[in-house]
Design a protein around this motif. Structure first.
Motif, mmCIF file in Angstrom:
data_model
loop_
_atom_site.group_PDB
_atom_site.id
_atom_site.type_symbol
_atom_site.label_atom_id
_atom_site.label_comp_id
_atom_site.label_asym_id
_atom_site.label_seq_id
_atom_site.Cartn_x
_atom_site.Cartn_y
_atom_site.Cartn_z
ATOM 1 N N GLY A 13 0.909 -1.097 -0.077
ATOM 2 C CA GLY A 13 -0.054 0.144 -0.012
ATOM 3 C C GLY A 13 0.843 1.237 -0.047
ATOM 4 O O GLY A 13 0.195 2.311 0.075
ATOM 5 N N ARG A 14 2.239 1.374 -0.001
ATOM 6 C CA ARG A 14 2.909 2.206 0.009
ATOM 7 C C ARG A 14 3.776 2.547 -1.374
ATOM 8 O O ARG A 14 4.469 1.426 -1.577
ATOM 9 N N VAL A 15 3.896 3.432 -1.893
ATOM 10 C CA VAL A 15 4.398 3.673 -3.241
ATOM 11 C C VAL A 15 5.937 3.644 -2.807
ATOM 12 O O VAL A 15 6.383 4.310 -1.962
ATOM 13 N N VAL A 16 6.673 2.988 -3.580
ATOM 14 C CA VAL A 16 8.214 2.778 -3.329
ATOM 15 C C VAL A 16 8.916 2.955 -4.554
ATOM 16 O O VAL A 16 8.714 2.426 -5.785
ATOM 17 N N LYS A 17 9.750 4.038 -4.417
ATOM 18 C CA LYS A 17 10.625 4.602 -5.522
ATOM 19 C C LYS A 17 12.085 4.092 -5.630
ATOM 20 O O LYS A 17 12.717 4.051 -6.585
ATOM 21 N N ASP A 18 12.332 3.383 -4.612
ATOM 22 C CA ASP A 18 13.797 2.803 -4.622
ATOM 23 C C ASP A 18 14.051 1.526 -5.085
ATOM 24 O O ASP A 18 13.354 0.525 -4.513
ATOM 25 N N PRO A 19 14.483 1.246 -6.174
ATOM 26 C CA PRO A 19 14.465 0.001 -6.955
ATOM 27 C C PRO A 19 14.811 -1.125 -5.891
ATOM 28 O O PRO A 19 14.860 -2.188 -6.351
ATOM 29 N N TYR A 20 16.149 -0.689 -5.088
ATOM 30 C CA TYR A 20 16.737 -1.954 -4.371
ATOM 31 C C TYR A 20 16.023 -1.897 -3.021
ATOM 32 O O TYR A 20 16.673 -2.662 -2.106
ATOM 33 N N THR A 21 14.870 -1.553 -2.971
ATOM 34 C CA THR A 21 14.109 -1.857 -1.653
ATOM 35 C C THR A 21 14.174 -3.563 -1.279
ATOM 36 O O THR A 21 13.692 -4.060 -2.358
ATOM 37 N N ILE A 22 14.402 -4.029 -0.169
ATOM 38 C CA ILE A 22 14.227 -5.391 -0.220
ATOM 39 C C ILE A 22 13.038 -5.796 0.323
ATOM 40 O O ILE A 22 12.115 -5.293 1.030
ATOM 41 N N SER A 32 10.013 -8.590 1.497
ATOM 42 C CA SER A 32 9.520 -9.553 2.734
ATOM 43 C C SER A 32 8.710 -10.396 1.960
ATOM 44 O O SER A 32 7.891 -10.248 1.113
ATOM 45 N N GLY A 33 8.527 -11.656 2.421
ATOM 46 C CA GLY A 33 7.589 -12.671 2.064
ATOM 47 C C GLY A 33 6.431 -12.318 2.379
ATOM 48 O O GLY A 33 6.073 -11.863 3.477
ATOM 49 N N ASP A 34 5.228 -12.493 1.391
ATOM 50 C CA ASP A 34 3.851 -12.310 1.487
ATOM 51 C C ASP A 34 3.626 -10.872 1.404
ATOM 52 O O ASP A 34 2.429 -10.431 1.708
ATOM 53 N N SER A 35 4.762 -10.013 1.162
ATOM 54 C CA SER A 35 4.316 -8.610 0.875
ATOM 55 C C SER A 35 3.441 -8.398 -0.480
ATOM 56 O O SER A 35 3.492 -9.132 -1.401
ATOM 57 N N GLU A 36 2.655 -7.590 -0.389
ATOM 58 C CA GLU A 36 1.608 -7.203 -1.695
ATOM 59 C C GLU A 36 2.119 -6.184 -2.462
ATOM 60 O O GLU A 36 2.308 -4.957 -2.050
ATOM 61 N N LEU A 37 2.463 -6.462 -3.853
ATOM 62 C CA LEU A 37 2.848 -5.577 -4.651
ATOM 63 C C LEU A 37 1.875 -4.979 -5.689
ATOM 64 O O LEU A 37 0.850 -5.915 -6.099
ATOM 65 N N VAL A 38 2.010 -4.047 -6.132
ATOM 66 C CA VAL A 38 1.011 -3.517 -6.967
ATOM 67 C C VAL A 38 1.782 -2.636 -8.068
ATOM 68 O O VAL A 38 2.188 -1.469 -7.850
ATOM 69 N N TYR A 39 1.630 -2.955 -9.542
ATOM 70 C CA TYR A 39 2.294 -2.116 -10.653
ATOM 71 C C TYR A 39 1.191 -1.442 -11.285
ATOM 72 O O TYR A 39 0.250 -2.237 -11.695
ATOM 73 N N HIS A 40 1.141 -0.287 -11.211
ATOM 74 C CA HIS A 40 0.205 0.520 -12.121
ATOM 75 C C HIS A 40 0.726 1.016 -13.401
ATOM 76 O O HIS A 40 1.610 1.967 -13.443
#
Length: 369
Positions: free
Chosen positions: A68-77, A79-87
């Motif tokens: 649910g949080r926009v991430v702009k750092d491509p090298y963010t590590i 975690s298992g079960d994290s939910e990703l959304v690509y717009h």
């Protein structure tokens, strides 16, 4: 029963918006991918969507969120079960027709006359400009309380973007199951002994009209060349071609009219299997590609072929550039799904549906009528 008694002369369709709505792709990080960087996840899992540099651009553009949080750092590590959304940002899709004619309709199914240039299902650059979307909008206008896309008619067979003519859609789950089985059974009978077991009876018959290059000398031709898949730039799942190691496919060709002056032949084709691009491949295999076909040439192979060539440049949205070589969705050929005869999915009566012929696919006598 002929479709005439239930023919709907209605034409429907809504003009396309300038931009589509974009897309959202959802992922859940599996345990095996925990502790890897965001860029590694996308560039490895979706390498067919964009090169690594393209995914870097998308991430830095704020198009991906993690839990649910926009991430702009491509090298963010991750975690298992994290939910990703690509717009995927909205884009202007290529021009496409939008008007559809209803050829037949009852409570269980609807048959449409699809124009050449209109894609049936979402895919590639066409996510909104499809038959499926027009059907959904049409039903919404008829029933404003519609909330589930599962409730609207769905196509039960393939029809290439450049192919015009009859597209059969199911309106109920029972009809969808039955009609899909008709098409699947027809394909499975080819190359097996089941045809004899079933007494040769087919529950659906598909007849096409096509215009091919050159003069076919025989009055009738049966083509049983198998069709397989090869790697091909710009086609993620591979390109269908004539291949001795492919799956069985059978087409019956009947000559309708020869035009020696323009060196072309008008043919009728009945397909007893439903392999992708089957008619285009089979007619080109016997040395008579469809007139205007930008992709297939004699032998049932692509006009341009280099399976190892991949263009790593990327478009404005980070995805690969549209390939410069021909792809299956390119139009220009003359192929029309002209007649469909089937056993009704519930009443079992014989239904015949006919789509009017484009003028270029008519005989001289038909043009004069």
């Amino acid at each position: 029963m002929s479709s005439d008694s239930r023919t709907q002369s209605m034409v429907f369709g809504s003009p396309w918006p300038e931009l589509n709505d974009g897309l959202h792709y959802n992922d859940v990080v599996p345990p095996s991918d925990s502790e890897i960087a965001l860029i590694e996840f996308y560039s490895n899992k979706y390498k067919n969507s964009a090169p690594r540099q393209g995914w870097l651009q998308r991430i830095q553009n704020g198009q991906i969120s993690v839990d649910g949080r926009v991430v702009k750092d491509p090298y963010t590590i991750l975690s298992g079960d994290s939910e990703l959304v690509y717009h995927r940002l909205p884009w202007k899709e290529p021009d496409a027709p939008y008007l559809l004619q209803i050829l037949y309709e009852d409570d269980h199914m609807i048959a449409l006359n699809k124009p050449s240039g209109l894609q049936v299902l979402p895919g590639g650059l066409f996510q909104q400009r499809t038959v499926l979307k027009q059907l959904y909008w049409h039903l919404r206008r008829q029933n404003s309380s519609l909330t589930s896309q599962e409730s609207h008619p769905v196509p039960v067979h393939r029809l290439g973007r450049g192919t015009s003519g009859i597209l059969l859609c199911a309106k109920t789950k029972v009809a969808k199951t039955c009609l899909a089985a008709y098409f699947a059974n027809g394909t499975s009978l080819v190359g097996s002994n089941r045809k004899a077991e079933h007494g040769g009876t087919r529950q659906i018959s598909k007849i096409y009209r096509a215009l091919v290059t050159g003069i076919i000398s025989e009055d009738k031709v049966v083509i049983n060349q198998p069709i397989g898949i090869v790697r091909y730039p710009g086609v993620a799942k591979g390109l269908y071609v004539a291949s001795p190691s492919g799956k069985p496919a059978l087409s019956k060709v009947e000559i309708i009219e020869r035009d020696g002056q323009q060196n072309r032949t008008l043919v009728q084709v009945e397909i007893e299997s439903g392999r992708p691009q089957q008619i285009r491949i089979h007619l080109s295999f016997i040395g008579h590609p469809l007139l205007g076909d930008p992709l297939y040439i004699a032998g049932g192979q692509p006009r341009w072929f280099d399976s190892e060539s991949i263009d790593e440049s990327y478009a404005q949205d980070g995805g690969y550039q549209r390939p410069t070589n021909p792809v299956p969705g390119d139009c220009g050929y003359y192929l029309h799904a002209h007649r469909l005869v089937l056993s009704h999915p519930t009443t079992k009566e014989t239904i015949t549906i006919t789509a009017p012929l484009p003028s270029i696919l008519k005989t001289q006598d038909e043009v004069g009528e």
